[in-house]
Motif scaffolding. Sequence first.
Motif, PDB file in Angstrom:
ATOM      1  N   PHE A 105      42.273   3.090  29.321  1.00 28.65           N
ATOM      2  CA  PHE A 105      41.161   2.893  29.957  1.00 28.65           C
ATOM      3  C   PHE A 105      39.939   3.623  29.464  1.00 28.65           C
ATOM      4  O   PHE A 105      38.895   3.080  29.316  1.00 28.65           O
ATOM      5  CB  PHE A 105      41.443   3.076  31.584  1.00 28.65           C
ATOM      6  CG  PHE A 105      40.888   2.007  32.385  1.00 28.65           C
ATOM      7  CD1 PHE A 105      39.496   1.846  32.432  1.00 28.65           C
ATOM      8  CD2 PHE A 105      41.397   1.776  33.439  1.00 28.65           C
ATOM      9  CE1 PHE A 105      38.907   1.027  33.400  1.00 28.65           C
ATOM     10  CE2 PHE A 105      40.782   0.705  34.531  1.00 28.65           C
ATOM     11  CZ  PHE A 105      39.666   0.555  34.475  1.00 28.65           C
ATOM     12  N   LEU A 106      40.259   4.900  29.519  1.00 28.04           N
ATOM     13  CA  LEU A 106      39.129   5.943  29.002  1.00 28.04           C
ATOM     14  C   LEU A 106      38.621   5.573  27.690  1.00 28.04           C
ATOM     15  O   LEU A 106      37.458   5.354  27.227  1.00 28.04           O
ATOM     16  CB  LEU A 106      39.765   7.181  29.179  1.00 28.04           C
ATOM     17  CG  LEU A 106      38.947   8.607  29.069  1.00 28.04           C
ATOM     18  CD1 LEU A 106      38.146   8.732  30.140  1.00 28.04           C
ATOM     19  CD2 LEU A 106      39.964   9.775  29.052  1.00 28.04           C
ATOM     20  N   ASP A 107      39.653   5.377  26.704  1.00 31.36           N
ATOM     21  CA  ASP A 107      39.376   5.005  25.326  1.00 31.36           C
ATOM     22  C   ASP A 107      38.485   3.896  25.287  1.00 31.36           C
ATOM     23  O   ASP A 107      37.326   3.830  24.564  1.00 31.36           O
ATOM     24  CB  ASP A 107      40.550   4.895  24.663  1.00 31.36           C
ATOM     25  CG  ASP A 107      40.574   4.341  23.221  1.00 31.36           C
ATOM     26  OD1 ASP A 107      39.716   4.958  22.349  1.00 31.36           O
ATOM     27  OD2 ASP A 107      40.939   3.262  22.890  1.00 31.36           O
ATOM     28  N   GLU A 108      39.002   2.722  25.900  1.00 33.06           N
ATOM     29  CA  GLU A 108      38.332   1.399  25.860  1.00 33.06           C
ATOM     30  C   GLU A 108      36.916   1.605  26.313  1.00 33.06           C
ATOM     31  O   GLU A 108      35.828   0.927  25.789  1.00 33.06           O
ATOM     32  CB  GLU A 108      39.050   0.469  26.353  1.00 33.06           C
ATOM     33  CG  GLU A 108      40.541   0.045  25.475  1.00 33.06           C
ATOM     34  CD  GLU A 108      41.580  -0.667  26.208  1.00 33.06           C
ATOM     35  OE1 GLU A 108      42.417  -0.635  25.543  1.00 33.06           O
ATOM     36  OE2 GLU A 108      41.253  -1.125  27.417  1.00 33.06           O
ATOM     37  N   GLU A 109      36.685   2.201  27.446  1.00 32.38           N
ATOM     38  CA  GLU A 109      35.295   2.226  28.003  1.00 32.38           C
ATOM     39  C   GLU A 109      34.342   3.178  27.071  1.00 32.38           C
ATOM     40  O   GLU A 109      33.329   2.676  26.897  1.00 32.38           O
ATOM     41  CB  GLU A 109      35.443   3.012  29.565  1.00 32.38           C
ATOM     42  CG  GLU A 109      35.931   2.008  30.488  1.00 32.38           C
ATOM     43  CD  GLU A 109      35.638   0.735  30.910  1.00 32.38           C
ATOM     44  OE1 GLU A 109      34.682   0.286  30.113  1.00 32.38           O
ATOM     45  OE2 GLU A 109      36.262   0.258  31.681  1.00 32.38           O
ATOM     46  N   ASN A 110      34.939   4.078  26.492  1.00 34.15           N
ATOM     47  CA  ASN A 110      34.102   4.839  25.466  1.00 34.15           C
ATOM     48  C   ASN A 110      33.599   3.782  24.285  1.00 34.15           C
ATOM     49  O   ASN A 110      32.317   3.992  24.028  1.00 34.15           O
ATOM     50  CB  ASN A 110      34.928   6.127  25.020  1.00 34.15           C
ATOM     51  CG  ASN A 110      33.944   6.918  24.159  1.00 34.15           C
ATOM     52  OD1 ASN A 110      32.786   7.092  24.471  1.00 34.15           O
ATOM     53  ND2 ASN A 110      34.337   7.498  23.275  1.00 34.15           N
ATOM     54  N   LYS A 111      34.693   3.070  24.031  1.00 35.69           N
ATOM     55  CA  LYS A 111      34.309   2.201  23.014  1.00 35.69           C
ATOM     56  C   LYS A 111      33.288   1.041  23.101  1.00 35.69           C
ATOM     57  O   LYS A 111      32.225   0.540  22.483  1.00 35.69           O
ATOM     58  CB  LYS A 111      35.317   1.439  22.425  1.00 35.69           C
ATOM     59  CG  LYS A 111      36.418   2.513  21.594  1.00 35.69           C
ATOM     60  CD  LYS A 111      37.721   1.875  21.215  1.00 35.69           C
ATOM     61  CE  LYS A 111      38.585   2.750  20.453  1.00 35.69           C
ATOM     62  NZ  LYS A 111      39.866   2.344  20.116  1.00 35.69           N
ATOM     63  N   HIS A 112      33.548   0.597  24.506  1.00 32.81           N
ATOM     64  CA  HIS A 112      32.361  -0.367  25.175  1.00 32.81           C
ATOM     65  C   HIS A 112      31.039   0.095  24.879  1.00 32.81           C
ATOM     66  O   HIS A 112      29.880  -0.521  24.711  1.00 32.81           O
ATOM     67  CB  HIS A 112      32.640  -0.804  26.573  1.00 32.81           C
ATOM     68  CG  HIS A 112      34.128  -1.402  26.545  1.00 32.81           C
ATOM     69  ND1 HIS A 112      34.816  -1.638  27.864  1.00 32.81           N
ATOM     70  CD2 HIS A 112      34.827  -1.817  25.593  1.00 32.81           C
ATOM     71  CE1 HIS A 112      35.623  -1.906  27.504  1.00 32.81           C
ATOM     72  NE2 HIS A 112      36.090  -2.422  26.416  1.00 32.81           N
ATOM     73  N   MET A 113      30.765   1.584  25.427  1.00 34.51           N
ATOM     74  CA  MET A 113      29.313   2.012  25.467  1.00 34.51           C
ATOM     75  C   MET A 113      28.897   2.152  23.699  1.00 34.51           C
ATOM     76  O   MET A 113      27.689   2.072  23.709  1.00 34.51           O
ATOM     77  CB  MET A 113      29.508   3.675  25.951  1.00 34.51           C
ATOM     78  CG  MET A 113      29.688   3.340  27.469  1.00 34.51           C
ATOM     79  SD  MET A 113      29.361   5.108  28.218  1.00 34.51           S
ATOM     80  CE  MET A 113      31.130   5.707  28.069  1.00 34.51           C
ATOM     81  N   VAL A 114      30.026   2.273  22.917  1.00 33.55           N
ATOM     82  CA  VAL A 114      29.355   2.210  21.630  1.00 33.55           C
ATOM     83  C   VAL A 114      28.652   0.950  21.009  1.00 33.55           C
ATOM     84  O   VAL A 114      27.520   0.957  20.633  1.00 33.55           O
ATOM     85  CB  VAL A 114      30.530   2.504  20.532  1.00 33.55           C
ATOM     86  CG1 VAL A 114      29.893   2.412  19.103  1.00 33.55           C
ATOM     87  CG2 VAL A 114      30.928   3.931  20.713  1.00 33.55           C
ATOM     88  N   LEU A 115      29.157  -0.161  21.783  1.00 34.83           N
ATOM     89  CA  LEU A 115      28.772  -1.478  21.529  1.00 34.83           C
ATOM     90  C   LEU A 115      27.512  -1.783  22.319  1.00 34.83           C
ATOM     91  O   LEU A 115      26.441  -2.242  21.663  1.00 34.83           O
ATOM     92  CB  LEU A 115      29.880  -2.623  21.761  1.00 34.83           C
ATOM     93  CG  LEU A 115      30.960  -2.642  21.144  1.00 34.83           C
ATOM     94  CD1 LEU A 115      31.927  -3.467  21.776  1.00 34.83           C
ATOM     95  CD2 LEU A 115      30.799  -2.536  19.467  1.00 34.83           C
ATOM     96  N   PHE A 116      27.594  -1.656  23.668  1.00 35.87           N
ATOM     97  CA  PHE A 116      26.217  -1.966  24.264  1.00 35.87           C
ATOM     98  C   PHE A 116      25.436  -1.004  23.912  1.00 35.87           C
ATOM     99  O   PHE A 116      24.153  -1.347  23.826  1.00 35.87           O
ATOM    100  CB  PHE A 116      26.673  -1.622  25.911  1.00 35.87           C
ATOM    101  CG  PHE A 116      27.764  -2.441  26.466  1.00 35.87           C
ATOM    102  CD1 PHE A 116      27.419  -3.777  26.232  1.00 35.87           C
ATOM    103  CD2 PHE A 116      28.724  -1.936  27.471  1.00 35.87           C
ATOM    104  CE1 PHE A 116      28.588  -4.622  26.749  1.00 35.87           C
ATOM    105  CE2 PHE A 116      29.496  -2.878  27.807  1.00 35.87           C
ATOM    106  CZ  PHE A 116      29.483  -4.098  27.778  1.00 35.87           C
ATOM    107  N   GLY A 117      25.458   0.392  23.947  1.00 36.80           N
ATOM    108  CA  GLY A 117      24.687   1.401  23.343  1.00 36.80           C
ATOM    109  C   GLY A 117      23.937   0.866  21.819  1.00 36.80           C
ATOM    110  O   GLY A 117      22.845   0.967  21.563  1.00 36.80           O
TER     111      GLY A 117
END
Length: 286
Positions: A105-117
């Motif tokens: 969960f933690l890993d995937e949310e961090n990656k989502h921020m890379v895409l959104f950011g």
Amino acid sequence: MDDFARLNQRLCDVSRAGFTNPYACLEWPERLDPGAWCMSPELLSLYGTETYEGLTEAWRRRLSFFEAVNFFSLNIHGEKALVAGIAQRLYRPEWRAVSPYLQHFLDEENKHMVLFGGFCERYAGKIYADRKVAVPAEHAPGEEDFLFFARILVFEEIVDQYNVAIARDTRVAPVAREINRLHHRDESRHLSFGRQFVRRLFDAAAPAWAPPTLQAVREQLRAYITAVWKEYHNPDVYRDAGLPDPYGLCASSYASAPCRERRRALTRPCLRYFIDNGILDAEPTP
Ligand SMILES: [Fe+2]
Ligand SMILES: [Fe+2]
């Protein structure tokens, strides 16, 4: 192994099989076509209002760019809080069964921020500020964990409906569609986990809460649903899109009949879940 343990195992397996490199999973065009839709028009916060009806087609598309930047920004702010809260709860002795999945969960949310950011910084040169205000509070046993995961669930249930609709909308610029598609792919697992875990946390803690505590918890959840929806109406977006009276527009669009209707329709599935599981007792009207 009970059903929840099996679900955790299955979610971990799928997360591992689909492990993503957020720096390589997307082709970023040098610049966005200024005439492209970046969100489905029907999901824009102003859609259906008099202001929207008065805009030219090109202006509506320009607005969709800033609304997409807002949608991605509010995801980043939601995910920052989520990452902080999950990191704090990792490897609790009583939560051994969920720790491996919380790590994904933690890993995937961090990656989502890379895409959104990546989208916001590349094409808008900024991320809109977080407008949520956290109020420190005393908590009954189990209340803080319950509210943390229940809020995540509300946030993700609403976002996911946007993700699904935008990902399949061929009018929308491919890069924006793909970010929504990639997000939905992971979120469908977060939601399966959340729906089970929130129910378990509630069932474990709520029987010991005095009636006023239960009422206060329900009130906080309802207030959070309203707060989430308010973030979809951002004066900075309207200002950047060149619209007059951004603050007035924020209030009038939020209160308008088409927006209220859209909000109710998009909140209905998540409210059903809370009511069917005895977590909320009456349908709030966000
Ligand atoms: Fe996410
Ligand atoms: Fe998520």
